[in-house]
Design a protein around this motif. Structure first.
Motif, short mmCIF file in Angstrom:
data_model
loop_
_atom_site.label_atom_id
_atom_site.label_comp_id
_atom_site.label_asym_id
_atom_site.label_seq_id
_atom_site.Cartn_x
_atom_site.Cartn_y
_atom_site.Cartn_z
N ALA A 125 -32.14 -33.93 -34.08
CA ALA A 125 -30.77 -33.79 -33.59
C ALA A 125 -30.24 -32.38 -33.86
CB ALA A 125 -29.87 -34.82 -34.26
N LYS A 126 -30.56 -31.84 -35.02
CA LYS A 126 -30.08 -30.51 -35.38
C LYS A 126 -30.66 -29.44 -34.45
CE LYS A 126 -28.78 -30.98 -40.22
NZ LYS A 126 -28.99 -30.47 -41.59
N GLU A 127 -31.87 -29.67 -33.96
CA GLU A 127 -32.51 -28.68 -33.09
C GLU A 127 -31.79 -28.51 -31.76
OE1 GLU A 127 -36.63 -29.54 -32.64
OE2 GLU A 127 -37.13 -29.11 -34.74
N ILE A 128 -31.05 -29.54 -31.34
CA ILE A 128 -30.34 -29.44 -30.06
C ILE A 128 -28.83 -29.26 -30.24
CG2 ILE A 128 -32.09 -30.81 -28.86
CD1 ILE A 128 -30.09 -33.16 -28.91
N LEU A 129 -28.39 -29.16 -31.48
CA LEU A 129 -26.96 -29.08 -31.76
C LEU A 129 -26.33 -27.85 -31.12
CD1 LEU A 129 -24.73 -30.57 -33.33
CD2 LEU A 129 -25.27 -29.15 -35.31
N PHE A 130 -26.91 -26.70 -31.37
CA PHE A 130 -26.35 -25.44 -30.86
C PHE A 130 -26.37 -25.43 -29.33
CE2 PHE A 130 -26.33 -21.03 -29.57
CZ PHE A 130 -25.43 -20.43 -30.42
N SER A 131 -27.50 -25.76 -28.75
CA SER A 131 -27.63 -25.70 -27.29
C SER A 131 -26.70 -26.68 -26.59
CB SER A 131 -29.08 -25.96 -26.87
OG SER A 131 -29.51 -27.24 -27.28
N ALA A 175 -21.46 -19.66 -27.06
CA ALA A 175 -22.28 -19.12 -25.98
C ALA A 175 -22.34 -17.60 -26.02
CB ALA A 175 -21.73 -19.58 -24.63
N SER A 176 -21.42 -16.96 -26.74
CA SER A 176 -21.42 -15.50 -26.84
C SER A 176 -22.42 -14.99 -27.88
CB SER A 176 -20.02 -14.99 -27.20
OG SER A 176 -19.61 -15.49 -28.47
N CYS A 177 -22.98 -15.91 -28.67
CA CYS A 177 -23.87 -15.52 -29.76
C CYS A 177 -25.30 -15.29 -29.29
CB CYS A 177 -23.90 -16.62 -30.83
SG CYS A 177 -22.34 -16.87 -31.70
N GLU A 178 -26.02 -14.48 -30.05
CA GLU A 178 -27.47 -14.39 -29.96
C GLU A 178 -28.00 -14.93 -31.29
OE1 GLU A 178 -28.28 -10.25 -29.08
OE2 GLU A 178 -28.19 -10.63 -26.93
N PRO A 179 -28.11 -16.25 -31.39
CA PRO A 179 -28.38 -16.87 -32.69
C PRO A 179 -29.81 -16.63 -33.18
CG PRO A 179 -28.52 -18.50 -30.96
CD PRO A 179 -28.02 -17.24 -30.31
N THR A 180 -29.96 -16.72 -34.49
CA THR A 180 -31.29 -16.67 -35.09
C THR A 180 -31.78 -18.10 -35.31
OG1 THR A 180 -30.58 -16.75 -37.41
CG2 THR A 180 -30.52 -14.61 -36.31
N LYS A 181 -33.03 -18.22 -35.72
CA LYS A 181 -33.59 -19.55 -35.96
C LYS A 181 -32.84 -20.27 -37.08
CE LYS A 181 -38.28 -18.45 -34.41
NZ LYS A 181 -39.71 -18.33 -34.81
N ASN A 188 -28.15 -23.57 -36.16
CA ASN A 188 -27.80 -24.94 -36.52
C ASN A 188 -27.12 -25.06 -37.88
OD1 ASN A 188 -28.94 -25.91 -34.12
ND2 ASN A 188 -30.97 -25.96 -35.03
N LEU A 189 -27.06 -23.93 -38.62
CA LEU A 189 -26.38 -23.94 -39.92
C LEU A 189 -24.98 -23.33 -39.83
CD1 LEU A 189 -29.35 -22.84 -42.22
CD2 LEU A 189 -28.39 -25.14 -41.96
N CYS A 190 -24.59 -22.91 -38.64
CA CYS A 190 -23.29 -22.26 -38.44
C CYS A 190 -22.14 -23.21 -38.77
CB CYS A 190 -23.18 -21.81 -36.97
SG CYS A 190 -21.64 -20.98 -36.58
#
Length: 232
Positions: free
Chosen positions: A8-14, A62-68, A72-74
């Motif tokens: 679930a966490k892997e798809i949280l950001f997207s 959506a404005s972010c260029e997130p890291t691995k 999901n820890l944001c």
């Protein structure tokens, strides 16, 4: 933690980004067909705030260029930062930023007409927060409470220039960014905190020359490259 929670966490950001983009696209589509509704969009409250960040600007994830690690820890996924009003405001602020990026002259005039009062209010709030702070610091406004303002450098520079001008230089625009477009931010206007973590140290090459390197020390892992290590 169970595999189901990890999945679930892997798809949280997207998932959050898809929701924001849908809100933003609907707003921009409406303005395209009904240009006068742009004024309605610009009349919404732009600045926000929280106990942690103080007076600030909320933007879409959506404005972010997130890291691995950070995606999901944001803290954008926590409590009030994930509540519907917060998500909607961030998405609509993103729509405004995109409109300005596309046509700075036109939207600069419109924004000046409707937002000057909010910028003065934000300056007043920044000074008030400084007075109640437990340490000596300059009054400040954070450009990107959630989201990354460097995705909209023309727009961020425009708003920051107004903050500097209207406050006579007494309020400092602050930005934390991981974005490769950080180089387009005006370092005469901003304190630029370029943020790395253990999965994104290769982004060091995108840090503007005048920026301060900060490090998200997830799990207690710090970096000697950084001026400041934040324990996450």
């Amino acid at each position: 933690k169970s595999m189901f929670r990890n999945d679930a966490k892997e798809i949280l950001f997207s998932t959050r980004v898809k929701l924001e983009n849908n809100i933003k696209k609907r707003a921009l589509k409406t303005i395209k067909h009904k240009p006068n509704e742009c004024i309605t969009l610009l009349k919404q409250k732009f600045f926000g705030g929280s106990k942690k960040q103080g007076i600030s600007i909320r933007l879409p994830l959506a404005s972010c260029e997130p890291t691995k690690l950070c995606s999901n820890l944001c803290y954008a996924h926590d409590v009030l930062d994930a509540a519907p009003p917060s998500v909607i405001r961030g998405a609509l602020n993103g729509a405004i930023a995109e409109l300005y990026q596309e046509n700075p002259t036109q939207f600069g005039k419109i924004i000046s007409k409707y937002w000057d009062k909010w910028i003065f209010n934000a300056i007043k709030e920044a000074h008030s927060e400084k007075e109640y702070s437990n340490f000596d610091r300059q009054s400040r406004i954070r450009f990107g409470h959630v989201g990354d303002g460097a995705a909209y450098p023309l727009f961020m520079n425009f708003i920051a220039s107004k903050v500097k001008k209207y406050s006579n230089g007494t309020v400092q625009p602050i930005i934390y960014t991981r974005h490769r477009s950080a180089k387009y931010l005006d370092s005469d206007l901003f304190v630029i905190n370029f943020t790395l973590d253990q999965t994104s140290e290769d982004r060091y090459v995108f840090a503007p020359p005048d920026s301060r390197i900060v490090y998200s020390a997830f799990g207690g892992q710090t970096s000697e490259k950084a001026e400041i290590n934040f324990l996450e």
